[in-house]
Design a protein around this motif. Structure first.
Motif, short mmCIF file in Angstrom:
data_model
loop_
_atom_site.label_atom_id
_atom_site.label_comp_id
_atom_site.label_asym_id
_atom_site.label_seq_id
_atom_site.Cartn_x
_atom_site.Cartn_y
_atom_site.Cartn_z
N TYR A 104 0.84 -1.21 0.00
CA TYR A 104 0.00 0.00 0.00
C TYR A 104 0.87 1.25 0.00
N ASP A 114 0.72 4.67 -2.26
CA ASP A 114 0.69 5.99 -1.63
C ASP A 114 1.81 6.87 -2.20
N LYS A 174 -6.18 5.03 4.57
CA LYS A 174 -5.29 4.17 5.34
C LYS A 174 -6.06 3.60 6.52
N ARG A 194 -9.98 -3.29 0.26
CA ARG A 194 -8.89 -2.41 -0.16
C ARG A 194 -8.42 -2.78 -1.56
N LEU A 238 -8.29 -0.25 -4.65
CA LEU A 238 -7.03 0.01 -5.35
C LEU A 238 -7.18 -0.30 -6.83
#
Length: 517
Positions: A209, A213, A235, A249, A253
């Motif tokens: 992740y 980011d 987050k 998630r 994404l």
């Protein structure tokens, strides 16, 4: 002993906990509470974590964002370093200063005092970049080091709806899948890693992740003045290894990456291509450092655009700005309204509605039980039918509760994406508003001999180019919006039809058990 004591005191760092944090078992984390004072034992853990010790002597990992480090004990020793850092920051950010002010819009912002070549970025020769021009049609290459522009964005062109970005012949796409739990620091720290596979190579690359980011931060730094970059999924610290969260998630994404892939400027940028196509750890690290040193960021990105179209009158630019601004605000409000109604409906389906259907089913079955006590010999057909009807309504209750995951979920997720995207528009459009205001001041600046007529013309040319970029971006947005909502509503209504057909079939079956009198 005195000097040694002073040195040690400077190395001790205290931190105050800003939010409660509950540790995950087996991850060497430390449970902390808001207001608690910790001693930092290792600030270089990485990945957004620090190692700390609480007042009871327990040591563990704590999220960096959950604490505020007190630098008071080391402030004097660090003054020289901070001053040097600030000076370097001010120097590096000088060209992007005043996004909502004046300095970013002077006639020479994007050129090296050469208004005639204001859109040939190679004339600037920025330090550390060898004067190379970044092409959105090609990656950085050695040919661009000769001082010849490779054409910037590749320009926008006039389409049926006005200026549009130049789109690639083959649409880039990627799949985010196969999440795996990994660890580092000899198993002290765990993380989730995803496989990202682009359709251009079909070769998967692995990313955590924090890498997504990092990509987001680079895209914002480079493009946010011209293109809205929606935020990543939020987050989360607690529960991040739970299967349901990992699945959610990954899905988000995937949505974020698909949207970036569909943008012709972003998808062809070097930093995005690095993220999808790096071959080994060495190439990834070198590419990261190069991206972090990229100086064609902020308002400078407009210097790489060559619209190859006639200049627009500043009055028309302002009209288009107002149109886009009003539409984005209105759509933002509508999207938020739909999200609020959708979430409320989801709660009703899994709460009150499900309960009501079960109560109806239970009531029918209770009535059947009462009828069974009558002792009347011709009762069984009716009581059996009533019992079946009651069970049917209990089944419907479960169908109603499970339906939002089949259709409403996707409606909410897509609108959530657009909420994030629309949230970026005020800043992106605000850049253009600042430029419009600066051009409006041009006559006064010329009259007071602060700028020349040539500078004034250059400012208007810059504004025209920015307007073409904004129009191309809005046309990209509208095109995607129509495609997304058309596909989304087709899917949603198809699932709704299946939902009601399923209920109708169950009710017809229950109806068939009653005798026609």
């Amino acid at each position: 002993m005195g000097p040694m004591s002073t040195s040690l005191a400077c190395l001790v760092r205290k931190a105050q906990v800003l939010y409660d944090f509950t540790s995950e078992p087996g991850n060497n984390e430390l449970t902390v509470q808001e207001g608690e004072i910790l001693t930092i034992t290792n600030q270089n853990v990485g990945g957004g974590w620090v190692e700390a010790r609480n007042s009871r002597g327990n040591v563990g990992l704590v999220p960096e964002d959950y604490i505020e480090v007190n630098h008071g004990s080391t402030q004097a020793a660090a003054t020289q370093h901070i001053d040097a850092h600030d000076q370097g920051y001010n120097n590096s950010s000088a060209d992007t200063k005043g996004v909502n002010g004046n300095e970013a819009w002077t006639a020479t912002t994007w050129s090296n005092n050469n208004p005639a070549d204001n859109w040939n970025y190679t004339e600037q020769e920025p330090a550390g970049n060898n004067g190379s021009a970044y092409s959105f049609d090609e990656e950085w290459d050695d040919d661009s080091d000769d001082g010849k522009s490779t054409g910037g964005y590749g320009g926008s062109q006039a389409g049926e709806v006005g200026p549009v970005w130049l789109y690639p012949q083959t649409q880039l796409d990627c799949v985010v899948a196969d999440p795996k739990k990994g660890s580092k620091m000899y198993g002290l720290k765990s993380y989730i890693e995803y496989q990202v596979t682009p359709n251009t190579t079909n070769r998967p690359v692995n990313h955590r992740y924090k890498h997504f980011d990092w990509l987001y931060e680079r895209l914002v730094e480079k493009f946010a003045c011209a293109l809205p970059i929606p935020c990543l999924p939020d987050k989360q610290v607690t529960g991040r290894f739970e299967e349901e969260f990992i699945k959610m998630r990954m899905e988000r994404l995937q949505g974020w990456m698909s949207r970036m892939c569909r943008h012709p400027v972003i998808s062809n940028s070097e930093v995005f291509q690095l993220f999808l196509n790096y071959r080994d750890e060495k190439e990834w690290k070198i590419g990261k450092r190069k991206a972090e040193r990229d100086e064609t960021v902020g308002v400078k990105i407009f210097s790489t655009i060559d619209p190859e179209l006639p200049e627009i009158d500043p009055t028309q630019v302002e009209q288009k700005y107002e149109t886009y601004s009003q539409f984005s605000r209105s759509m933002d409000n509508s999207v938020k309204e739909l999200l609020a109604v959708g979430h409320l409906h989801w709660k009703r389906c899994t709460g009150p509605l499900q309960k009501e259907y079960r109560q109806i089913g239970k009531a029918f079955q209770n009535l059947s039980s009462v009828f069974n006590t009558s002792g009347y010999p011709r009762e069984s057909t009716l009581t059996e039918a009533l019992t079946a009807t009651g069970k049917t309504y209990e089944e419907i209750a479960d169908i109603v509760a499970g339906q939002p995951k089949k259709d409403l979920h996707f409606l909410l997720e897509t609108n959530n994406e657009y909420k994030g995207l629309l949230g970026c528009f005020p800043d992106t459009i605000g850049v253009h508003k600042a430029a419009i205001d600066k051009v409006k001041e041009a006559d006064h600046l010329v009259a007071t001999n602060k700028i020349s007529q040539q500078d004034r013309h250059t400012m208007e040319k810059n504004l025209s180019t920015m307007s073409y970029a904004l129009q191309a971006e809005m046309n990209h947005f509208h095109s995607n919006r129509i495609y997304d909502y058309n596909r989304l509503m087709q899917f949603y209504l198809e699932e709704q039809v299946k939902f009601y057909e399923t209920i109708a079939e169950k009710l017809k079956k229950a109806l068939g058990q009653y005798t026609t009198m």
